[in-house]
Enzyme design. Structure first.
Site, PDB file in Angstrom:
ATOM      1  N   GLY A 271       2.821 -34.627  35.475  1.00 14.55           N
ATOM      2  CA  GLY A 271       3.506 -35.875  35.490  1.00 14.55           C
ATOM      3  C   GLY A 271       2.812 -37.158  35.020  1.00 14.55           C
ATOM      4  CD  GLU A 308       0.251 -27.159  38.346  1.00 13.03           C
ATOM      5  OE1 GLU A 308      -0.235 -26.171  39.058  1.00 13.03           O
ATOM      6  OE2 GLU A 308       1.171 -27.731  38.332  1.00 13.03           O
ATOM      7  N   GLY A 310       0.746 -31.765  31.605  1.00 15.84           N
ATOM      8  CA  GLY A 310       1.403 -31.129  30.623  1.00 15.84           C
ATOM      9  C   GLY A 310       1.446 -32.098  29.017  1.00 15.84           C
ATOM     10  NE  ARG A 311       6.083 -36.553  30.054  1.00 16.02           N
ATOM     11  CZ  ARG A 311       7.262 -35.704  29.894  1.00 16.02           C
ATOM     12  NH1 ARG A 311       7.840 -36.268  28.709  1.00 16.02           N
ATOM     13  NH2 ARG A 311       7.954 -35.083  30.690  1.00 16.02           N
ATOM     14  CB  CYS A 389      28.948 -30.397  14.887  1.00 17.46           C
ATOM     15  SG  CYS A 389      29.025 -30.148  13.147  1.00 17.46           S
ATOM     16  CD  GLU A 390      27.326 -30.752  20.813  1.00 14.34           C
ATOM     17  OE1 GLU A 390      27.779 -31.581  21.712  1.00 14.34           O
ATOM     18  OE2 GLU A 390      27.335 -29.629  21.030  1.00 14.34           O
TER      19      GLU A 390
END
Ligand SMILES: *Cc1c(COP(=O)(O)O)cnc(C)c1O
Length: 472
Positions: A271, A308, A310-311, A389-390
């Site tokens: 985090g 831990e 990640g980002r 298409c959103e």
């Protein structure tokens, strides 16, 4: 690309603020989208087409080193779900980090990248039977692998498979409930064993398994405003570690104190935030490390801290390159259509996440002549929209960019985490290629998918046999 002093901005942006670098010797705390070499990115896009992920392994290694420097006594584990590409995993392994995996697939990839069992941590979240079967199999060959478990059911299911190896108990620290919405999310009941039951659960687990650690991952980003909740969570974990490893320290003289557990570590999760916005300051990693160490102390003898991230390891090491194919003035907004969308970078559509975008130019004006370089264009508020298409398929809204024209190349920054990884083939869009930069040399880390890749599994489908057995 690793030396930003050689970086020339062609769009007039000044690059990182000097405060992005903590001191003269260390690497920058963040690589902004303006720090990338525009000419190099333009060459890569010309050669490999767009959309294209570019992931700089040198920057990945720098981020690993900064983490290890800030947490010299801790086990640092890369949460591989942020980016599982083999080139990234190999770089992280060489930089000395362990691997934290959330699925059988991630364990498989980490093994392929050369992580041995002693450096593999599998965190089981409502694990499918097939994942447990696989991991228990792997643990037979790699008995030093650790399984992190957040529910009693998972322990039973491991025992049913004959597993009696290393287990870490995932705790839901329940910190900050009512104070910080983001941490409340992080304390979702889905994850971990409730704090009040964690000590008993760990002791019960120790009757069947080798309980080596306790773990909590609070979820949302550790940022300067949330340092207090981080501190509180870590402090609770320190308390729990002492309760488990030194049960008689607070029950002096009590004859029936529980048996002490031989813990190796307290894992405070990941985090660690990265500054997505241009003017957001980078995380003060040494300050977070100091706060973490202080809050967890005193750790029982032989118990280490683990983290831990990640980002933090991969986010600013990656950009997503995309080409403008449509510019449409409308009464409300100026829509800039590009060839990358939510299938290639889901975060803006899914989390309303902000990603910096830089116009690298190269397009042509309406009369077909070369448009002026972005630095000479007017900053214009635009919506950058993808090909899906959103309605939610936008990379930004009302963002001032050097007025884009058709053919311009845009670099979407801080895209190295959860971009490539969350890519999908929705709308039957083949996933982009990725180029890895290693010591400045570009190699294809993953080829661009082609239309036949979309239907491979359909064409290979035979009589549906599927896995046997009905374990619940
Ligand atoms: C996702 C995750 C991480 C990493 O989170 P980041 O925000 O990328 O640092 C760490 N540990 C666990 C258990 C996770 O699920």
């Amino acid at each position: 690309m690793s030396d930003r002093d050689e970086t020339e901005s062609t769009d007039g942006s000044a690059g990182s603020d000097p405060t992005d670098r903590s001191d003269a010797d260390s690497t920058p705390l963040v690589r902004r989208v303006t720090d990338w070499d525009a000419d190099r990115l333009a060459d890569l896009a010309a050669e490999h087409e767009t959309p294209l992920y570019v992931q700089d392994l040198d920057r990945v290694r720098e981020n690993c080193e900064r983490l290890r420097d800030a947490f010299p006594d801790a086990d640092v584990r890369y949460a591989v779900k942020a980016h599982t590409g083999q080139a990234v995993l190999r770089s992280v392994r060489e930089a000395g980090l362990d691997a934290e995996c959330a699925s059988a697939g991630e364990v498989d990839r980490a093994l392929a990248a050369g992580f041995g069992g002693e450096r593999l941590h599998y965190t089981a979240v409502n694990p499918p039977a097939r994942d447990l079967d696989y991991v228990v199999d792997v643990a037979e060959a790699e008995p030093d692998l650790t399984v992190t478990v957040g529910a009693a059911d998972t322990l039973d299911r491991l025992a049913e498979r004959g597993y009696d190896g290393r287990v870490c108990v995932r705790v839901n620290p329940g910190v900050g409930a009512g104070h910080h919405a983001k941490v409340r999310t992080g304390g979702a009941a889905k994850f971990g064993i409730p704090y009040d039951r964690a000590a008993d659960a760990a002791r019960e687990a120790a009757e069947r398994f080798d309980v080596v650690g306790i773990h909590a991952h609070a979820g949302s980003g550790i940022d300067p405003e949330q340092l207090d909740s981080h501190r509180e969570m870590v402090s609770r974990m320190g308390t729990l570690a002492r309760e488990l490893a030194e049960p008689d320290s607070d029950a002096a003289g009590n004859g029936d104190a529980p048996v002490p557990l031989d813990l190796e570590y307290v894992d405070a999760g990941g985090g660690f935030g990265v500054p997505y916005e241009e003017n957001e300051p980078p995380l003060d990693l040494p300050a977070v490390a100091a706060a973490t160490r202080e809050a967890v102390a005193p750790l029982p003898a032989g118990v280490d801290l683990a983290i831990e991230p990640g980002r933090y390891v991969v986010a600013d090491a990656g950009v997503l390159l995309t080409r403008v194919n449509t510019v449409k003035p409308t009464p409300d907004e100026r829509v800039v259509g590009v060839d990358a969308g939510m299938t290639d970078l889901l975060r803006p559509a899914m989390y309303d996440a902000y990603h910096p975008i830089r116009n690298l130019g190269g397009g042509r004006g309406g009369d077909g002549s070369d448009a002026p370089p972005p630095v000479d264009r007017e900053a214009t508020p635009v919506t950058v929209a993808g090909p899906i298409c959103e309605t939610g398929d936008t990379l930004c809204k009302d963002r001032a960019l050097a007025d884009p024209v058709r053919g311009d190349l845009l670099a979407v920054g801080i895209a190295g985490a959860y971009g490539y990884e969350m890519a999908s083939q929705y709308n039957s869009r083949p996933r982009p290629a990725e180029v890895a930069l290693d010591d400045g040399t570009a190699t294809i880390a993953r080829r661009r998918e082609a239309l036949p890749d979309l239907t491979t599994a359909e064409r290979e489908a035979e009589t549906p046999t599927g896995p046997t057995g009905g374990e619940r």
